[in-house]
Design a protein around this motif. Sequence first.
Motif, PDB file in Angstrom:
ATOM      1  N   ALA B 144       0.841  -1.200   0.000  1.00 41.35           N
ATOM      2  CA  ALA B 144       0.000   0.000   0.000  1.00 41.35           C
ATOM      3  C   ALA B 144       0.874   1.247   0.000  1.00 41.35           C
ATOM      4  CB  ALA B 144      -0.933   0.019   1.217  1.00 41.35           C
ATOM      5  N   VAL B 145       0.286   2.339  -0.446  1.00 42.49           N
ATOM      6  CA  VAL B 145       0.952   3.643  -0.378  1.00 42.49           C
ATOM      7  C   VAL B 145       0.003   4.659   0.245  1.00 42.49           C
ATOM      8  CG1 VAL B 145       2.507   3.291  -2.332  1.00 42.49           C
ATOM      9  CG2 VAL B 145       0.228   4.226  -2.740  1.00 42.49           C
ATOM     10  N   MET B 146       0.601   5.769   0.729  1.00 41.51           N
ATOM     11  CA  MET B 146      -0.166   6.905   1.248  1.00 41.51           C
ATOM     12  C   MET B 146       0.590   8.155   0.842  1.00 41.51           C
ATOM     13  SD  MET B 146      -0.847   5.778   5.180  1.00 41.51           S
ATOM     14  CE  MET B 146      -2.483   6.276   5.530  1.00 41.51           C
ATOM     15  N   ASP B 147      -0.138   9.248   0.682  1.00 42.24           N
ATOM     16  CA  ASP B 147       0.532  10.455   0.250  1.00 42.24           C
ATOM     17  C   ASP B 147       0.115  11.697   1.023  1.00 42.24           C
ATOM     18  OD1 ASP B 147       2.187   9.865  -2.369  1.00 42.24           O
ATOM     19  OD2 ASP B 147       0.460   8.549  -2.265  1.00 42.24           O
ATOM     20  N   PRO B 148       0.947  12.113   1.974  1.00 44.99           N
ATOM     21  CA  PRO B 148       0.707  13.387   2.654  1.00 44.99           C
ATOM     22  C   PRO B 148       1.162  14.529   1.721  1.00 44.99           C
ATOM     23  CG  PRO B 148       2.080  11.877   3.973  1.00 44.99           C
ATOM     24  CD  PRO B 148       2.056  11.364   2.572  1.00 44.99           C
ATOM     25  N   LEU B 149       0.199  15.400   1.358  1.00 49.59           N
ATOM     26  CA  LEU B 149       0.459  16.464   0.391  1.00 49.59           C
ATOM     27  C   LEU B 149       0.129  17.826   0.999  1.00 49.59           C
ATOM     28  CD1 LEU B 149      -1.390  14.835  -2.668  1.00 49.59           C
ATOM     29  CD2 LEU B 149       1.033  14.595  -2.072  1.00 49.59           C
ATOM     30  N   ARG B 150       0.946  18.819   0.644  1.00 51.73           N
ATOM     31  CA  ARG B 150       0.682  20.185   1.110  1.00 51.73           C
ATOM     32  C   ARG B 150       0.886  21.169  -0.031  1.00 51.73           C
ATOM     33  NH1 ARG B 150       1.541  17.091   5.225  1.00 51.73           N
ATOM     34  NH2 ARG B 150       0.549  17.594   7.215  1.00 51.73           N
ATOM     35  N   PHE B 151      -0.070  22.072  -0.148  1.00 51.50           N
ATOM     36  CA  PHE B 151      -0.058  23.029  -1.252  1.00 51.50           C
ATOM     37  C   PHE B 151      -0.287  24.436  -0.728  1.00 51.50           C
ATOM     38  CE2 PHE B 151      -1.836  18.993  -2.752  1.00 51.50           C
ATOM     39  CZ  PHE B 151      -0.951  18.685  -3.781  1.00 51.50           C
ATOM     40  N   ILE B 182      -4.153   4.192   0.460  1.00 46.63           N
ATOM     41  CA  ILE B 182      -5.099   3.997   1.563  1.00 46.63           C
ATOM     42  C   ILE B 182      -5.242   5.206   2.480  1.00 46.63           C
ATOM     43  CG2 ILE B 182      -4.884   1.485   1.548  1.00 46.63           C
ATOM     44  CD1 ILE B 182      -2.983   1.803   3.995  1.00 46.63           C
ATOM     45  N   GLY B 183      -4.577   6.315   2.165  1.00 44.30           N
ATOM     46  CA  GLY B 183      -4.737   7.483   3.026  1.00 44.30           C
ATOM     47  C   GLY B 183      -3.709   8.526   2.736  1.00 44.30           C
ATOM     48  N   GLY B 184      -3.584   9.444   3.635  1.00 42.80           N
ATOM     49  CA  GLY B 184      -2.646  10.541   3.437  1.00 42.80           C
ATOM     50  C   GLY B 184      -3.290  11.834   3.888  1.00 42.80           C
ATOM     51  N   GLU B 185      -2.774  12.930   3.393  1.00 38.26           N
ATOM     52  CA  GLU B 185      -3.309  14.224   3.797  1.00 38.26           C
ATOM     53  C   GLU B 185      -3.301  15.171   2.611  1.00 38.26           C
ATOM     54  OE1 GLU B 185      -1.221  15.588   7.652  1.00 38.26           O
ATOM     55  OE2 GLU B 185       0.104  14.172   6.682  1.00 38.26           O
ATOM     56  N   VAL B 186      -4.213  16.120   2.624  1.00 40.18           N
ATOM     57  CA  VAL B 186      -4.166  17.261   1.713  1.00 40.18           C
ATOM     58  C   VAL B 186      -4.317  18.496   2.581  1.00 40.18           C
ATOM     59  CG1 VAL B 186      -5.219  18.437  -0.241  1.00 40.18           C
ATOM     60  CG2 VAL B 186      -5.187  15.936  -0.161  1.00 40.18           C
ATOM     61  N   VAL B 187      -3.294  19.342   2.596  1.00 43.67           N
ATOM     62  CA  VAL B 187      -3.273  20.516   3.469  1.00 43.67           C
ATOM     63  C   VAL B 187      -2.966  21.747   2.616  1.00 43.67           C
ATOM     64  CG1 VAL B 187      -2.108  21.589   5.448  1.00 43.67           C
ATOM     65  CG2 VAL B 187      -2.462  19.107   5.413  1.00 43.67           C
ATOM     66  N   PHE B 188      -3.621  22.846   2.918  1.00 45.93           N
ATOM     67  CA  PHE B 188      -3.366  24.102   2.198  1.00 45.93           C
ATOM     68  C   PHE B 188      -2.828  25.151   3.159  1.00 45.93           C
ATOM     69  CE2 PHE B 188      -6.978  22.013   0.067  1.00 45.93           C
ATOM     70  CZ  PHE B 188      -6.493  21.922  -1.236  1.00 45.93           C
ATOM     71  N   VAL B 429     -17.158  23.297   7.434  1.00 44.80           N
ATOM     72  CA  VAL B 429     -17.204  22.019   6.693  1.00 44.80           C
ATOM     73  C   VAL B 429     -16.789  22.224   5.242  1.00 44.80           C
ATOM     74  CG1 VAL B 429     -18.868  20.359   5.760  1.00 44.80           C
ATOM     75  CG2 VAL B 429     -18.866  20.871   8.188  1.00 44.80           C
ATOM     76  N   ALA B 430     -17.094  23.425   4.713  1.00 46.38           N
ATOM     77  CA  ALA B 430     -16.765  23.709   3.313  1.00 46.38           C
ATOM     78  C   ALA B 430     -15.371  24.300   3.141  1.00 46.38           C
ATOM     79  CB  ALA B 430     -17.793  24.681   2.739  1.00 46.38           C
ATOM     80  N   SER B 431     -14.701  24.632   4.246  1.00 44.26           N
ATOM     81  CA  SER B 431     -13.400  25.297   4.118  1.00 44.26           C
ATOM     82  C   SER B 431     -12.376  24.336   3.529  1.00 44.26           C
ATOM     83  CB  SER B 431     -12.924  25.785   5.495  1.00 44.26           C
ATOM     84  OG  SER B 431     -12.580  24.681   6.315  1.00 44.26           O
ATOM     85  N   PRO B 432     -11.413  24.866   2.770  1.00 46.67           N
ATOM     86  CA  PRO B 432     -10.420  23.981   2.142  1.00 46.67           C
ATOM     87  C   PRO B 432      -9.689  23.087   3.146  1.00 46.67           C
ATOM     88  CG  PRO B 432     -10.266  26.196   1.239  1.00 46.67           C
ATOM     89  CD  PRO B 432     -11.226  26.276   2.397  1.00 46.67           C
TER      90      PRO B 432
END
Lengths: 227, 749
Positions: B144-151, B182-188, B429-432
């Motif tokens: 499996a892989v996971m990808d924590p991402l930040r933009f 299977i998971g990770g993060e998306v952060v702005f 709830v709608a915030s990025p």
Amino acid sequence: MARVTFRVGVVTFPGSLDDRDAARAVAAAGGEPVRLWHADENLRGADAVVLPGGFSYGDYLRCGAIARFAPVMRTVLERAADGMPVLGICNGFQVLCESHLLPGALIRNDVRRFVCRDQRLRITAATAWTGAYEPGQQVVIPVKNGEGGYVADERTLDELEGEGRVVARYLDGNPNGSARDIAGIANATGTVVGLMPHPEHAIDPLTGPSADGLGFFASVLRTLVAA
Amino acid sequence: MTGDTKVIGTLDTVERAADSPDEPQPFADLGLAADEYATIRDLLGRRPTAAELAIYSVMWSEHCSYKSSKVHLRQFGEKLPPSDRLLVGIGENAGVVDAGDGWAVTFKVESHNHPSYVEPYQGAATGVGGIVRDILAMGARPVAVMDPLRFGPADAPDTARVLPGVVAGVGGYGNCLGLPNIGGEVVFDPSYAGNPLVNALCVGVMRTGDIQRAFASGPGNKVILFGAKTGRDGIGGVSVLASATFDDARQSKRPSVQVGDPFAEKVLIECCLELYAAGLVVGIQDLGGAGLSCALTELASAGDGGMHVDLERVPLREASMSPEEVLASESQERMCAVVSPEKVADFLAVCERWEVLATVLGEVTTTGRLEVDWHGERIVDVPPRTVAHSGPVYRRPIARPADQDALVADTPARLPRPDDLRALLLRMVASPGLCSRAWVTDQYDRYVQGNTVLAQPEDAGVVRIDEATGRGVALATDGNGRYTRLDPYAGAQLALAEAYRNVAATGAEPIAVTNCLNFGSPEDPGVMWQFSEAVRGLADGCLTLGTPVTGGNVSFYNQTGSTPILPTPVVGVLGILADVAKRTPMGFGAAGDVVLLLGATGDDFGGSEWAYAEHGHLGGTPPPVDLAAEQALAAVLRCGFLRSAHDLSDGGLAQALVESCLRRDLGAAVAVTGDPFVALFSESTARALVTVAPGDADRLAAVAGEHGVPLTRLGTVTAEPTLAVDGVLAVGLAELRDASESTLPRLFD
């Protein structure tokens, strides 16, 4: 005449991904999975064959375009002509279209993205691979593809519909822009079926959205018993 | 003196180097400091050849040598908690832990930040490819892989360029490899605008007896390069290896971002696993950063210490490549194996079956030196340990940033608090920062391999590793740059605590940690203070929780101009489930179930999602860390009779309620006590939202009491599709779903 178990071959091309899943699904339905290698023409006694999902040969050139020339496909085509049941799932569906066992083609999703989601379908035809479902039964199984948009000319689409060869249709939203919400089709005899969604990923609610996909594999075993 | 070019066709041999000690060399262009260059001359007793300089410069780069971080990272070893789970610790390609029943699990997270800004698709794709090869090199099948991402800001124009490319790259490579994501993060956050963070985690599984190691031992054993051909791509990815240095004409300068071929990697995986199973490999190393330079020196220095290689045997995509380029190339999908001579034929036969190119480059020797020839002429003759292990070590100046006190003093207490909590809930709830990530994660295959039991948006990914017994692993990654900016010691511990809590929420026992430490320039004393504090916090936290750090990665120089990113330690926690069928999902499961809150809630808004989303505010102190409370909470979460469990973190109880309702379209009728704003939006730690069957509430109270975890009964799960907080707000699930799910499509479709 009736045997205790039937052998269902699962082909591994370089780049096949869901081959082990398909074999697991065959076993879960009570069949005996037989692993087949792309470079080997021998079907090892398989009574039916599954062409699994994945990215055969990296899907370079065109999805399924190289896999159709694999040695194993020569035998699959010969046997399919004699009525052997063949199920192509996702990339396998693409291989069946490239091999002209099924009409039409699969193109890039209209959303231009890979789409993985739990998809509601209606089973719309009784074939070698769907006989175990009730007519019109709704199922939820995963769809996951980047090039799953089914296309064919209008006459072919009319023909498929007229002859009851549309095997499954997307409900609650078409994930890839397929013509007439078509998720799967069959050949004229209903023995060869191509399906974009992945029934092998829906054989156990623990690892999939449902166990609804098991019916495809149960169907072919039932077909083989009856044969 | 830099930038000089050499005469075309002159091979800089060892002999030539000895005869021309004063020839100017472009060490500065290659990223080496003058004293580092002088050290190399001392080590060799002469000037290095061009090829040797290429090797030292890439291997002594920050990325490969950890020269600025080493003195701090030692703490992970010094503060290693006692654990009988740890099979392979820090220093190998990836750590390995004992998962029980004879199973070993290896996992690691790495960064691919800078390439992903330059070329989002390929940068992200090769990030996945690189970490997968690290796991493969340990002998494991990647599962499996996971990808924590930040933009940068979600609505920034450049984010519309970077995010879709990165997501397509992660999906394009991982999907084609057949690895479930299977998971990770998306952060702005604005601080990532010119410097996105693309971290990639992979987990692999093997039997404990099948662990492979990266060493070249046994004189006479053959060194075999296999996989893709070597090209000019990736040169300069590790150091600033300007092609003008090696080539007078400058015409061969190529993009320094590598290009991935996932099909080649898929075949390489199957080929490697077959080689391992047949017992054909003595030692193995993947080729990643610094390419052959790294693989050859690391294999040699970890083994008997000697190796001879005929470099011209390396299959090239471009015949005109210089030997320095061959050594530095970061072409993807390559591995290097050490094989005993009698097994070479079998080894090559397996490679041929998979149509994988394999070439014998040389052999292990007893000389204690790495000798590389190019068409019979010696171009490298170095003690390999001086390359791999004797690199520079820096104690960079450390200084608490001048603005830190002011930042901490500016608490969110001054921020106006809202009256209309219903409207606030819908905005939050709608915030990025909090909205549904489905637009991203629906581009990843989570089903392939048929063993995915939980995947995003669940708290942690859960993968079955043994179909017979149901044994499996749970994995989560977390990081909070805002918390870490306010207090790096606490911030790193909060990341650890959240990942630990996420894993525990599934019912798993957290056992080990990996980390990816993303920071600004180590030459900035303020950044170095953040880094040292974060490492200290993480090491102390892991010691307390009994979860050893098994490996990881440091990524420095994440900044735009002189402005560093928010300090971002990303922490991955691995847990074990004896039977994945008993995992606890995050979503409410049945109407009538009792909804309860585990843990205590304080007025904690420093660094919170609310302060940022509503007021653009970052100040004060992050929520207090209480690792003992996290352990107690985890023990309760493992009670075995929870219907659902969802950790509380960003956005607090309100966000957890919304996500638990939307998962399976069940409503909830709950009541909160005290200030409803604090109850719903505070980000106090060591809390979880759980449900139990109606008859089990007392049982849970007993378990919670036994572990000293506060328990509050909030209400019940309802069939009516509404989230109702008594006397505070009521919102239909359709409205909540629309708020949650429309944000990312609106921004990126």
